[in-house]
Design a protein around this motif. Sequence first.
Motif, PDB file in Angstrom:
ATOM      1  N   ARG A 170       0.842  -1.209   0.000  1.00 45.50           N
ATOM      2  CA  ARG A 170       0.000   0.000   0.000  1.00 45.50           C
ATOM      3  C   ARG A 170       0.872   1.251   0.000  1.00 45.50           C
ATOM      4  O   ARG A 170       0.551   2.235  -0.668  1.00 45.50           O
ATOM      5  CB  ARG A 170      -0.933   0.009   1.216  1.00 45.50           C
ATOM      6  N   LEU A 214      -1.013  -1.293  -4.243  1.00 46.80           N
ATOM      7  CA  LEU A 214      -2.301  -1.744  -3.734  1.00 46.80           C
ATOM      8  C   LEU A 214      -3.044  -0.563  -3.131  1.00 46.80           C
ATOM      9  O   LEU A 214      -2.456   0.239  -2.403  1.00 46.80           O
ATOM     10  CB  LEU A 214      -2.126  -2.818  -2.659  1.00 46.80           C
ATOM     11  N   GLN A 255      -6.456   0.308  -0.875  1.00 44.72           N
ATOM     12  CA  GLN A 255      -7.547  -0.267  -0.093  1.00 44.72           C
ATOM     13  C   GLN A 255      -8.872   0.393  -0.470  1.00 44.72           C
ATOM     14  O   GLN A 255      -9.034   1.596  -0.356  1.00 44.72           O
ATOM     15  CB  GLN A 255      -7.294  -0.098   1.398  1.00 44.72           C
ATOM     16  N   SER A 282     -11.008  -7.282   3.854  1.00 38.22           N
ATOM     17  CA  SER A 282     -10.694  -6.042   3.141  1.00 38.22           C
ATOM     18  C   SER A 282     -10.721  -6.282   1.631  1.00 38.22           C
ATOM     19  O   SER A 282     -10.464  -7.388   1.151  1.00 38.22           O
ATOM     20  CB  SER A 282      -9.307  -5.532   3.541  1.00 38.22           C
ATOM     21  N   TYR A 317      -9.138  -4.746  -1.969  1.00 36.29           N
ATOM     22  CA  TYR A 317      -8.092  -3.904  -2.527  1.00 36.29           C
ATOM     23  C   TYR A 317      -8.261  -3.771  -4.036  1.00 36.29           C
ATOM     24  O   TYR A 317      -8.866  -4.627  -4.695  1.00 36.29           O
ATOM     25  CB  TYR A 317      -6.711  -4.504  -2.249  1.00 36.29           C
TER      26      TYR A 317
END
Length: 225
Positions: A81, A86, A88, A98, A100
């Motif tokens: 992230r 990536l 979210q 979660s 992504y």
Amino acid sequence: MLVAKPVGRDAATKKYDILSALATFGLSKDKHKQRQILRLMALITTRYNWQCDELSMGQAEIARLWSVDTRTVKREMARLRSLGWLVQKRQGARGRVSVYGLDLARVMADTQPTWDNIGPDFVQRMGAEPQQSDTNVIPFRNESAVEFSNDVWGRACKVLHVDDPSTFASWIALLKFGGDEAGQIVLVAPSRFHATYVTSHLQQRILYALRAQDPSISAVQIIAQ
């Protein structure tokens, strides 16, 4: 081209191109980076929904796929992230995992330095073939030679260069001034991929720098050559 969603007639080719870019970039790095990219590729090939741009997978399931524990999963997902690869889209909560997405523009931009290792056909297909620039901004690699004109764009470039020399050299220095109409500045990028990346990631930064030189500027548009 590849920043578009890889679906439709050429979907398979586009997917292979993205994975090829990741693999070649990873192989040029040390063992830690190689492992990180291999883990991301495992997620993409096993669970990523290209059409919806969604990766929905629990930490325990990822841990099993990677043959690690969940603490390693948390650390690695956080690193991916932080790279911007990536994104979210939905935070996990009780009873759901979660979700992504992939920032394909960022992935392709970061892997671009090793595209030549795949071959000139790949570079050309990505729309990033080398081009000569006749702008008044000399590449950053020879910092002592960097010069800027005294017009609005030149002064804005000087500010952007001081603020972030690396990003300036990779993306902004290759933009050409394309004109000013009714307060809208047009900048011309060397390829469609380049224009899309700058629009997505740097357009606002460029606009702020331009407005600092001329408050009457209301917008900036980045187009492909």
